[in-house]
Write a protein that holds these residues in place. Sequence first.
Motif, PDB file in Angstrom:
ATOM      1  N   LEU A 292     -33.476  -2.135  21.067  1.00  0.00           N
ATOM      2  CA  LEU A 292     -33.561  -2.063  19.611  1.00  0.00           C
ATOM      3  C   LEU A 292     -32.382  -1.298  19.031  1.00  0.00           C
ATOM      4  CD1 LEU A 292     -35.140  -2.572  17.006  1.00  0.00           C
ATOM      5  CD2 LEU A 292     -36.396  -0.450  17.446  1.00  0.00           C
ATOM      6  N   GLU A 296     -29.668  -3.272  16.560  1.00  0.00           N
ATOM      7  CA  GLU A 296     -29.573  -2.846  15.163  1.00  0.00           C
ATOM      8  C   GLU A 296     -28.323  -2.028  14.881  1.00  0.00           C
ATOM      9  OE1 GLU A 296     -34.229  -2.649  13.692  1.00  0.00           O
ATOM     10  OE2 GLU A 296     -33.218  -0.783  14.266  1.00  0.00           O
ATOM     11  N   PHE A 431     -43.813  -0.864  18.677  1.00  0.00           N
ATOM     12  CA  PHE A 431     -42.924  -1.618  17.787  1.00  0.00           C
ATOM     13  C   PHE A 431     -42.529  -2.971  18.378  1.00  0.00           C
ATOM     14  CE2 PHE A 431     -40.299   0.886  20.615  1.00  0.00           C
ATOM     15  CZ  PHE A 431     -39.311   0.004  21.003  1.00  0.00           C
ATOM     16  N   HIS A 449     -43.794  -8.091  10.921  1.00  0.00           N
ATOM     17  CA  HIS A 449     -42.904  -7.155  10.232  1.00  0.00           C
ATOM     18  C   HIS A 449     -43.694  -6.238   9.307  1.00  0.00           C
ATOM     19  CE1 HIS A 449     -39.245  -9.975  10.949  1.00  0.00           C
ATOM     20  NE2 HIS A 449     -39.274  -8.985  11.833  1.00  0.00           N
ATOM     21  N   HIS A 453     -43.838  -4.043  13.437  1.00  0.00           N
ATOM     22  CA  HIS A 453     -43.242  -4.549  14.677  1.00  0.00           C
ATOM     23  C   HIS A 453     -41.798  -4.981  14.412  1.00  0.00           C
ATOM     24  CE1 HIS A 453     -47.599  -4.895  15.247  1.00  0.00           C
ATOM     25  NE2 HIS A 453     -47.360  -4.751  16.539  1.00  0.00           N
ATOM     26  N   LYS A 454     -40.919  -4.676  15.349  1.00  0.00           N
ATOM     27  CA  LYS A 454     -39.496  -4.973  15.154  1.00  0.00           C
ATOM     28  C   LYS A 454     -38.913  -5.892  16.218  1.00  0.00           C
ATOM     29  CE  LYS A 454     -38.450  -0.603  12.828  1.00  0.00           C
ATOM     30  NZ  LYS A 454     -37.565   0.591  12.843  1.00  0.00           N
TER      31      LYS A 454
END
Length: 495
Positions: A292, A296, A431, A449, A453-454
């Motif tokens: 993640l 990102e 997540f 989302h 949750h990502k």
Amino acid sequence: MRFVRGIMFFMACIVLWTAISSSYAASQPAEAAAVVKEGVTVSFIDKLKQKKPSRLHVARSLYLALQDGQAGLMLLLTAQLGYAYHIASSAGISIAEPLEVADRSGVEIIRPAYGELNVVIRREQLEPALRDYAAIAIRTYATSIKEDKSFGDDVHLLKSGRFDYRAMLEADRQVSTAEHAPASEQLPLQLYTKFLLPDGRLLMNEKEQQSFAYLLAFYDASGNAIGYMKDELPLIDQKMSANPDIVALVYHHFTLNRDEINGVTVHPDDLRDQLQMLKKNGYSPIRQQDLLEFMEGGKEVLLPKKSVLITIDDGYESNYELAYPVIVEEQFFATIFAVTANVNKEMKYLSRITWPQSREMMQSGRIDIQSHTFESHYYGKTVDDKEAAATTTPLVIGGQLETDEQYKQRMRDDLMTAKTKLEEQLHHNVFSFAYPYGSYNDELIKLLHETGHKVMYTVEEGAIRKGMDLAKLPRVNVAGPYSAAKLLRVMKKYL
């Protein structure tokens, strides 16, 4: 004769004075503690030069003298050894210096993400004097930064006996998630996590991650330091990249019976061979939070050139009994995507993991548990008596077809319940999500989302690349018949 009597009288006075002093300290613990804690800095000699030195201040000076290594002669001259110990004890301070831990077999230091330090403690393997420790504190140092001399300074203070353990406990005390477990559970492991840098960044930059050190201190129930260990962390020698090859592997069930091996069931010996093959071919295991942070982050955020994620769907008990020991022994990381309603539940076929097993795995620092829905991993009836994944379409419930709003509310409640239950039981951030049967649609993605949750995984095969949609990440299924060589060939198709 007169000389002998004088000596005897002098010794009797010493005994009497020590007894009176000890009784005084014991009768006034609050006052004694306050004076010890107030940090009086007047030296022992200066205090003796005063006409009427306070007995409490003399005791404090004796305590400081002990720390300075000057106590021997002074204590003999004043005969207040017992008194000084009473004062220190009243303040909850141990005069004895903690010893450096010699046998480290009960402590495992893990550096999983490049910005974290995981400390796994096995009480039964600690030195006897440490097994009843009540708290620990961890301090980390960026030793590659020339301006940061704090590690060397603290090592010097440790050697000279002047290190302030109390201040370290106040500033750097760590809480294990095992402390949140029910009192009835005796977890064999305690996991503590500490960021290497104060701002909590996960370091993915090759230049920043080069050199760190740590100091770990053990404390008793009174807050007295009883032992410590220190070391510099090994350098990360993996080649880093802004455009790494990332593969997420997906497993399901494990068995010792080779007759039961199939497309989703793997023998643990084959799992071991596969993990060893990955290491030999230069793959570095990473975790969900590493991925993640990379996906990102900007160009300065790097991952190992060859990165691999181990994921395990459904949460079968075989994950704990057969896969977990292998993952720990091979020093990998894995994420179990559990159908949360089935945790601790008696199942007719294929038992599922329990909460105690889940907590133990989490405490290892090697296993993460994320969501595979609460209770929506099934096919349900839809229009015209057809079947579809419960996560992606309105179902016939009680003889009535759900409206779109009812479907959305059912799934919103399911996703939130799973996330909340996992976070309450395991005390970590949920997540990440794996789609049951790999089925998803835009509405489900939107709901995920909305519920925090990502990172979401499909069962479509392929490699993960920077810039991909985090809601549609591919994984490579590890079929039971795959040898390690076969798995490597399958992975290379997508790289």
